[in-house]
Write a protein that holds these residues in place. Structure first.
Motif, short mmCIF file in Angstrom:
data_model
loop_
_atom_site.label_atom_id
_atom_site.label_comp_id
_atom_site.label_asym_id
_atom_site.label_seq_id
_atom_site.Cartn_x
_atom_site.Cartn_y
_atom_site.Cartn_z
N PHE A 19 -12.01 30.74 31.88
CA PHE A 19 -12.56 30.18 33.11
C PHE A 19 -12.70 31.32 34.15
O PHE A 19 -12.08 32.38 34.03
CB PHE A 19 -11.63 29.09 33.65
CG PHE A 19 -11.68 27.81 32.87
CD1 PHE A 19 -12.54 26.79 33.24
CD2 PHE A 19 -10.88 27.62 31.74
CE1 PHE A 19 -12.58 25.61 32.51
CE2 PHE A 19 -10.91 26.46 31.02
CZ PHE A 19 -11.78 25.44 31.40
N ILE A 75 -6.75 17.50 29.79
CA ILE A 75 -8.07 17.67 30.41
C ILE A 75 -7.98 18.90 31.29
O ILE A 75 -7.06 19.03 32.11
CB ILE A 75 -8.49 16.44 31.24
CG1 ILE A 75 -8.66 15.21 30.33
CG2 ILE A 75 -9.77 16.71 31.99
CD1 ILE A 75 -9.00 13.95 31.09
N PRO A 83 -7.77 27.16 36.11
CA PRO A 83 -8.28 25.78 36.10
C PRO A 83 -7.16 24.79 36.40
O PRO A 83 -5.98 25.11 36.45
CB PRO A 83 -8.80 25.62 34.67
CG PRO A 83 -7.91 26.49 33.86
CD PRO A 83 -7.55 27.68 34.74
N ILE A 110 -10.18 21.22 34.02
CA ILE A 110 -11.36 21.29 34.90
C ILE A 110 -11.20 22.50 35.81
O ILE A 110 -10.13 22.73 36.40
CB ILE A 110 -11.49 20.01 35.76
CG1 ILE A 110 -11.64 18.79 34.85
CG2 ILE A 110 -12.69 20.11 36.70
CD1 ILE A 110 -11.68 17.47 35.61
N ASP A 111 -12.25 23.26 35.94
CA ASP A 111 -12.21 24.45 36.78
C ASP A 111 -12.28 24.03 38.26
O ASP A 111 -13.09 23.19 38.63
CB ASP A 111 -13.39 25.37 36.42
CG ASP A 111 -13.24 26.72 37.09
OD1 ASP A 111 -12.25 26.92 37.82
OD2 ASP A 111 -14.13 27.57 36.85
N ALA A 149 -17.32 16.42 25.99
CA ALA A 149 -17.12 17.83 26.31
C ALA A 149 -17.29 18.65 25.05
O ALA A 149 -16.46 18.58 24.13
CB ALA A 149 -15.75 18.06 26.93
N THR A 200 -11.73 20.74 22.68
CA THR A 200 -12.42 21.90 23.26
C THR A 200 -11.61 22.43 24.42
O THR A 200 -10.49 21.98 24.69
CB THR A 200 -13.83 21.49 23.73
OG1 THR A 200 -13.70 20.51 24.78
CG2 THR A 200 -14.65 20.90 22.60
N ASP A 201 -12.22 23.40 25.15
CA ASP A 201 -11.53 23.91 26.33
C ASP A 201 -11.41 22.85 27.41
O ASP A 201 -10.49 22.89 28.23
CB ASP A 201 -12.30 25.12 26.90
CG ASP A 201 -12.21 26.33 26.00
OD1 ASP A 201 -11.41 26.30 25.04
OD2 ASP A 201 -12.97 27.30 26.24
N THR A 202 -12.30 21.89 27.42
CA THR A 202 -12.31 20.90 28.49
C THR A 202 -11.34 19.76 28.23
O THR A 202 -10.63 19.30 29.14
CB THR A 202 -13.74 20.33 28.67
OG1 THR A 202 -14.64 21.40 28.89
CG2 THR A 202 -13.81 19.36 29.83
N ALA A 203 -11.27 19.29 27.01
CA ALA A 203 -10.39 18.15 26.68
C ALA A 203 -10.01 18.23 25.22
O ALA A 203 -10.77 18.74 24.37
CB ALA A 203 -11.08 16.83 26.99
#
Length: 319
Positions: A268, A316, A272, A318-319, A216, A240-243
């Motif tokens: 987002f 983690i 999310p 996720i949108d 990510a 990051t924003d994801t993980a």
């Protein structure tokens, strides 16, 4: 009594067939003529046959005359069409042109070369070039502008800039050394192989199969310390924003509340889904939870953490 010749002619002219046939003619008279009935019938048959052959011969003559007339009319029509008067170019004339800059003919004339020609130097055509047969180029072909109306076959094309207004069908492989920009939709019937694909928005309507790791990417989010760290406590974030991972160092007298608030580098489109997992047993005894929005999420606990301890959580989003 002596008969005169006139009397004899008169008496013979007065004789009738009945007198001759009755046998009353004088003994000195001439013999009667034979009957002509059979002769006239044969003559009539011959004349009728002759008439048939004559009619057939006349018909043949008329047919031949018509063919000759049609051929003459066609020849006159062909001769009436405008043609190009040709003048052969002799060897002497070609020798005179060798090594000189000369003009042959005028714009109203046409130069016809019936034999094969080889040009060892450059050939310049100032007007349109029309080729009725194939064009074969052994070396490089440099065309400032080319317009192809019909179907064309090229073994290899190198173009600095290629603009195609209509549909394009590529049967073989397409290799693009530089960037490929597609402003409209793109449909691929087979697999796509690329070392790296950069896209702003990827929509997948089927299953997503990933045979390797998911990395990510993106910017590192921001962090704001909370009141659950205690006096002198600190927190940090990596990822990051994801993980990513949130590292916590508690100070003196931590209290229930939030350890830190993670602000996304890019918000987002909606709230999310955030999944948080403690790393190691140090943070496992906490009653942790998260608060989340489209812009950030907070890692919190309902019971105070031990003072002067270090622990971390993975997340983690996720949108």
């Amino acid at each position: 009594m002596e008969n005169k010749p006139e009397d004899i002619a008169e008496s013979s002219s007065l004789e009738t067939p009945e007198t001759v046939n009755s046998g009353t003619a004088s003994p000195g008279a001439a013999a009667p003529a034979p009957p002509k009935k059979k002769v006239s019938t044969k003559l009539r048959d011959i004349i009728s046959k002759v008439n048939i052959y004559l009619l057939l011969f006349i018909f043949i003559l008329l047919l031949a005359g018509m063919l000759v007339f049609v051929g003459a009319q066609r020849q006159q029509r062909d001769l009436a069409q405008p043609g190009i008067n040709t003048t052969p170019l002799s060897t002497e004339a070609l020798n005179q042109l060798r090594g000189t800059d000369a003009s042959v003919g005028d714009p109203k004339q046409t130069l016809s070369i019936e034999s094969n020609s080889i040009f060892t130097g450059s050939v310049l055509v100032r007007d349109n070039l029309e080729v009725a047969g194939e064009i074969r180029v052994g070396g490089a072909l440099n065309l400032p502008g080319i317009t192809v109306a019909g179907a064309s076959s090229f073994d290899q094309i190198q173009a600095n800039s290629l603009s195609i207004a209509g549909d394009t069908n590529i049967q073989g492989a397409l290799t693009v050394q530089g960037a490929l920009t597609v402003s409209g939709g793109t449909t691929f019937g087979g697999p796509i192989s690329a070392p790296q694909i950069n896209t702003q928005n990827l929509q997948i309507t089927g299953d997503l199969v990933i045979t390797r790791h998911i990395d990510a990417g993106g910017g590192t989010p921001g962090l704001t310390n909370g009141n659950a760290l205690g006096a002198g406590g600190t927190a940090s974030v990596s990822g990051t924003d994801t993980a990513g991972t949130i590292s916590i160092n508690t100070g003196g007298g931590p209290a229930p509340g939030c350890f830190a608030t993670i602000s996304f580098a890019q918000n987002f489109s909606g709230v999310p889904h955030v999944v948080v997992t403690p790393v190691g047993p140090a943070g496992a005894g906490l009653n942790y939870y998260v608060n989340r929005t489209a812009a950030n999420f907070s890692l919190c606990t309902t019971n105070g953490a031990p003072g002067g301890s270090n622990f971390s959580f993975d997340y983690i989003v996720i949108d």
